[in-house]
Scaffold this motif. Sequence first.
Motif, PDB file in Angstrom:
ATOM      1  N   ILE A 255       0.846  -1.213   0.000  1.00 54.40           N
ATOM      2  CA  ILE A 255       0.000   0.000   0.000  1.00 54.40           C
ATOM      3  C   ILE A 255       0.878   1.259   0.000  1.00 54.40           C
ATOM      4  CG2 ILE A 255      -1.667   1.348   1.372  1.00 54.40           C
ATOM      5  CD1 ILE A 255      -2.826  -1.415   2.282  1.00 54.40           C
ATOM      6  N   ALA A 256       1.905   1.247   0.842  1.00 55.67           N
ATOM      7  CA  ALA A 256       2.779   2.427   0.951  1.00 55.67           C
ATOM      8  C   ALA A 256       3.511   2.689  -0.365  1.00 55.67           C
ATOM      9  CB  ALA A 256       3.777   2.230   2.094  1.00 55.67           C
ATOM     10  N   ILE A 257       3.951   1.623  -1.024  1.00 58.87           N
ATOM     11  CA  ILE A 257       4.683   1.803  -2.284  1.00 58.87           C
ATOM     12  C   ILE A 257       3.736   2.347  -3.362  1.00 58.87           C
ATOM     13  CG2 ILE A 257       5.856   0.588  -4.183  1.00 58.87           C
ATOM     14  CD1 ILE A 257       7.227  -1.147  -2.087  1.00 58.87           C
ATOM     15  N   ASP A 258       2.538   1.783  -3.401  1.00 62.25           N
ATOM     16  CA  ASP A 258       1.544   2.249  -4.382  1.00 62.25           C
ATOM     17  C   ASP A 258       1.322   3.758  -4.224  1.00 62.25           C
ATOM     18  OD1 ASP A 258      -1.516   2.782  -5.032  1.00 62.25           O
ATOM     19  OD2 ASP A 258      -0.840   1.094  -6.256  1.00 62.25           O
ATOM     20  N   HIS A 262       2.417   6.924  -6.793  1.00 56.58           N
ATOM     21  CA  HIS A 262       1.460   7.924  -7.284  1.00 56.58           C
ATOM     22  C   HIS A 262       1.932   9.342  -6.950  1.00 56.58           C
ATOM     23  CE1 HIS A 262      -1.198   4.519  -8.013  1.00 56.58           C
ATOM     24  NE2 HIS A 262      -1.808   5.330  -8.854  1.00 56.58           N
ATOM     25  N   SER A 263       2.528   9.519  -5.789  1.00 63.38           N
ATOM     26  CA  SER A 263       3.002  10.867  -5.442  1.00 63.38           C
ATOM     27  C   SER A 263       4.187  11.254  -6.334  1.00 63.38           C
ATOM     28  CB  SER A 263       3.358  10.969  -3.955  1.00 63.38           C
ATOM     29  OG  SER A 263       4.596  10.350  -3.718  1.00 63.38           O
ATOM     30  N   LEU A 264       5.034  10.268  -6.669  1.00 58.46           N
ATOM     31  CA  LEU A 264       6.152  10.551  -7.591  1.00 58.46           C
ATOM     32  C   LEU A 264       5.605  10.995  -8.941  1.00 58.46           C
ATOM     33  CD1 LEU A 264       8.779   7.643  -7.384  1.00 58.46           C
ATOM     34  CD2 LEU A 264       9.083  10.033  -6.723  1.00 58.46           C
ATOM     35  N   THR A 265       4.589  10.291  -9.389  1.00 64.26           N
ATOM     36  CA  THR A 265       4.011  10.604 -10.694  1.00 64.26           C
ATOM     37  C   THR A 265       3.478  12.022 -10.726  1.00 64.26           C
ATOM     38  OG1 THR A 265       3.250   8.355 -10.601  1.00 64.26           O
ATOM     39  CG2 THR A 265       2.531   9.636 -12.478  1.00 64.26           C
ATOM     40  N   ARG A 266       2.798  12.382  -9.626  1.00 66.12           N
ATOM     41  CA  ARG A 266       2.263  13.751  -9.580  1.00 66.12           C
ATOM     42  C   ARG A 266       3.401  14.764  -9.690  1.00 66.12           C
ATOM     43  NH1 ARG A 266      -1.472  11.491  -6.186  1.00 66.12           N
ATOM     44  NH2 ARG A 266      -0.321  12.010  -4.298  1.00 66.12           N
ATOM     45  N   GLN A 267       4.514  14.434  -9.024  1.00 65.98           N
ATOM     46  CA  GLN A 267       5.654  15.359  -9.087  1.00 65.98           C
ATOM     47  C   GLN A 267       6.209  15.490 -10.506  1.00 65.98           C
ATOM     48  OE1 GLN A 267       8.648  13.983  -6.337  1.00 65.98           O
ATOM     49  NE2 GLN A 267       7.150  13.932  -4.668  1.00 65.98           N
ATOM     50  N   GLN A 268       6.028  14.427 -11.312  1.00 65.78           N
ATOM     51  CA  GLN A 268       6.574  14.461 -12.675  1.00 65.78           C
ATOM     52  C   GLN A 268       5.846  15.478 -13.559  1.00 65.78           C
ATOM     53  OE1 GLN A 268       9.150  12.084 -14.021  1.00 65.78           O
ATOM     54  NE2 GLN A 268       9.478  12.074 -11.834  1.00 65.78           N
ATOM     55  N   GLU A 270       2.673  17.385 -15.773  1.00 65.34           N
ATOM     56  CA  GLU A 270       1.565  17.173 -16.686  1.00 65.34           C
ATOM     57  C   GLU A 270       1.811  16.120 -17.742  1.00 65.34           C
ATOM     58  OE1 GLU A 270       0.123  20.716 -18.359  1.00 65.34           O
ATOM     59  OE2 GLU A 270      -1.191  20.969 -16.618  1.00 65.34           O
ATOM     60  N   ASN A 271       2.970  16.115 -18.349  1.00 70.82           N
ATOM     61  CA  ASN A 271       3.227  15.212 -19.478  1.00 70.82           C
ATOM     62  C   ASN A 271       2.738  13.813 -19.209  1.00 70.82           C
ATOM     63  OD1 ASN A 271       4.507  17.360 -20.367  1.00 70.82           O
ATOM     64  ND2 ASN A 271       6.603  16.582 -20.139  1.00 70.82           N
ATOM     65  N   VAL A 272       3.036  13.367 -17.986  1.00 70.47           N
ATOM     66  CA  VAL A 272       2.763  11.988 -17.660  1.00 70.47           C
ATOM     67  C   VAL A 272       1.271  11.733 -17.508  1.00 70.47           C
ATOM     68  CG1 VAL A 272       3.149  10.210 -15.952  1.00 70.47           C
ATOM     69  CG2 VAL A 272       4.985  11.787 -16.541  1.00 70.47           C
ATOM     70  N   SER A 273       0.641  12.505 -16.607  1.00 66.75           N
ATOM     71  CA  SER A 273      -0.758  12.237 -16.304  1.00 66.75           C
ATOM     72  C   SER A 273      -1.605  12.380 -17.574  1.00 66.75           C
ATOM     73  CB  SER A 273      -1.244  13.191 -15.227  1.00 66.75           C
ATOM     74  OG  SER A 273      -0.840  14.486 -15.537  1.00 66.75           O
ATOM     75  N   HIS A 274      -1.246  13.296 -18.359  1.00 70.90           N
ATOM     76  CA  HIS A 274      -1.903  13.670 -19.573  1.00 70.90           C
ATOM     77  C   HIS A 274      -2.057  12.519 -20.575  1.00 70.90           C
ATOM     78  CE1 HIS A 274      -2.163  16.976 -22.593  1.00 70.90           C
ATOM     79  NE2 HIS A 274      -1.747  16.020 -23.362  1.00 70.90           N
ATOM     80  N   ASP A 275      -0.947  11.920 -21.002  1.00 68.91           N
ATOM     81  CA  ASP A 275      -1.139  10.897 -22.031  1.00 68.91           C
ATOM     82  C   ASP A 275      -1.201   9.491 -21.433  1.00 68.91           C
ATOM     83  OD1 ASP A 275       1.422  10.245 -21.494  1.00 68.91           O
ATOM     84  OD2 ASP A 275       2.209  10.574 -23.490  1.00 68.91           O
ATOM     85  N   CYS A 276      -1.304   9.412 -20.128  1.00 71.02           N
ATOM     86  CA  CYS A 276      -1.531   8.126 -19.487  1.00 71.02           C
ATOM     87  C   CYS A 276      -0.458   7.080 -19.770  1.00 71.02           C
ATOM     88  CB  CYS A 276      -2.891   7.559 -19.883  1.00 71.02           C
ATOM     89  SG  CYS A 276      -4.119   8.087 -18.709  1.00 71.02           S
ATOM     90  N   VAL A 277       0.732   7.531 -20.047  1.00 75.87           N
ATOM     91  CA  VAL A 277       1.850   6.574 -20.128  1.00 75.87           C
ATOM     92  C   VAL A 277       1.883   5.910 -18.763  1.00 75.87           C
ATOM     93  CG1 VAL A 277       4.349   6.344 -20.328  1.00 75.87           C
ATOM     94  CG2 VAL A 277       3.144   8.081 -21.646  1.00 75.87           C
ATOM     95  N   LYS A 281       6.507   3.356 -15.374  1.00 75.16           N
ATOM     96  CA  LYS A 281       7.419   3.382 -16.504  1.00 75.16           C
ATOM     97  C   LYS A 281       7.872   4.830 -16.754  1.00 75.16           C
ATOM     98  CE  LYS A 281       7.790   1.382 -21.058  1.00 75.16           C
ATOM     99  NZ  LYS A 281       7.020   0.785 -22.137  1.00 75.16           N
ATOM    100  N   ALA A 282       6.922   5.727 -16.685  1.00 75.37           N
ATOM    101  CA  ALA A 282       7.232   7.127 -16.935  1.00 75.37           C
ATOM    102  C   ALA A 282       8.231   7.649 -15.907  1.00 75.37           C
ATOM    103  CB  ALA A 282       5.960   7.941 -16.897  1.00 75.37           C
ATOM    104  N   CYS A 283       8.076   7.194 -14.665  1.00 81.12           N
ATOM    105  CA  CYS A 283       8.981   7.663 -13.618  1.00 81.12           C
ATOM    106  C   CYS A 283      10.313   6.953 -13.677  1.00 81.12           C
ATOM    107  CB  CYS A 283       8.372   7.410 -12.245  1.00 81.12           C
ATOM    108  SG  CYS A 283       7.013   8.489 -11.937  1.00 81.12           S
ATOM    109  N   ASN A 284      10.362   5.830 -14.404  1.00 84.89           N
ATOM    110  CA  ASN A 284      11.592   5.067 -14.496  1.00 84.89           C
ATOM    111  C   ASN A 284      12.125   4.663 -13.126  1.00 84.89           C
ATOM    112  OD1 ASN A 284      13.504   3.741 -15.883  1.00 84.89           O
ATOM    113  ND2 ASN A 284      14.744   5.544 -16.369  1.00 84.89           N
ATOM    114  N   VAL A 285      11.296   3.910 -12.425  1.00 91.22           N
ATOM    115  CA  VAL A 285      11.640   3.480 -11.074  1.00 91.22           C
ATOM    116  C   VAL A 285      12.239   2.077 -11.109  1.00 91.22           C
ATOM    117  CG1 VAL A 285      10.675   2.926  -8.801  1.00 91.22           C
ATOM    118  CG2 VAL A 285       9.757   4.851 -10.102  1.00 91.22           C
TER     119      VAL A 285
END
Length: 370
Positions: A255-258, A262-268, A270-277, A281-285
């Motif tokens: 749960i904590a990792i999930d 998501h918080s990392l993604t938000r930090q990334q 608009e590009n990411v959330s926008h095209d739903c990559v 993968k987008a964060c390259n974790v």
Amino acid sequence: MDTHDSIHTHILSNPSSNDLLVAARALQNGELVAIPTETVYGLGANGLDAEAMDKIYAAKGRPSDNPLILHVPSIDSIRPLVKAIPKTAYQLMETFWPGPLTITLPKSDLVPYRATGGLERVALRCPDHDICRQLLSLAGVPIAAPSANISGRPSPTTAQAVYEDMNGRILYIVDAGPCSIGVESTVVEVQEDAVIILRPGGITKEMLETVVSTVTYDKALSSDAKPKAPGMKYKHYAPDAPMTAFVGNAQDVAIAIDKYVHSLTRQQGENVSHDCVHIAKACNVGYLLSKEVYEALQPTILTDVPVNCIHVYGQHGDAVSLAHDFYSALLSFNEAKVTHIIAEGVQPEGLGVAVMNRMEKASGGHIEYL
Ligand code: TXA
Ligand code: MG
């Protein structure tokens, strides 16, 4: 970038007895040879030759006050190197040698201060690794060997990882396959009938307590006190990407990792959330997980993550498997050029103390106990 590049580095794979003789001769002649041990690969030099040991500091970029461990093939071979062998130290050697226990004792005049970083005590260890002990016997001198990485980076547990850091800087790498334990030896100081653990490692506090009644950790391991092992104050084991770790039951960790991803993604942005990559993968974790947590996250955040960004070490809570895989996972994430690492740790008990000490340093203290 440096002056080492003229040396051609040879890897001696599955070394024959002739290869070991060649490597032993090189060590006697003051050259650097990477050696396999049961913990991590060491960067070996003649431990009685100050000039040879200077080459270790140069090849690693290691601070010169950080002392080296002298590796020996037997208890008997330490006699010329120390003033005396106290009874407690002898009992520890009889019980845990050969094995991942390093003992510091007052040095004799034979040991150069170059080996001890100017200290009066010398660190001694007899590795539990046949090829290493054969090589130590053939060399006939104690072999000074820190971990065979560039200072600050993860320690190497394969010959290939040594090559990545040391190509062009050393003459030989004796390749005996992956190291069985994967984290460095326990370093202890023996005081009459008490033992202080300066660095946790393969021999746990509980194991030491079967021989000595008073075993404590050096205060510096849990506070900002000055460490008795000078090396513990330096930056260590750091992967290229920032790392965050979580410890707890498998469900809570998932749960904590999930949530964290998501918080990392938000930090990334608009590009990411926008095209739903896919978010991860987008964060390259890079993920270092137990089987249970991997299975919990597989259908969601891990669906599109490339295989080289996921490392599953074993069952939840398995400190032995995590120790075995830890450094190689960090190095594979460097290779995959991830921008974040998310790791699942274990409780700091038994071998877990050593692994979490390394994880603490690798993550710069970013560990959440849930
Ligand atoms: O498993 C291991 O110990 C590996 C393999 C190659 O044997 N070696 C290793 O060496 O981890 P190194 O140099 O990376 O770490 C040695 C640690 C350092 O933290 C150093 O400060 C400490 O041992 N040490 C060495 N001599 C000491 C001394 N005389 N007093 C206190 N600490 C000492
Ligand atoms: Mg090291």
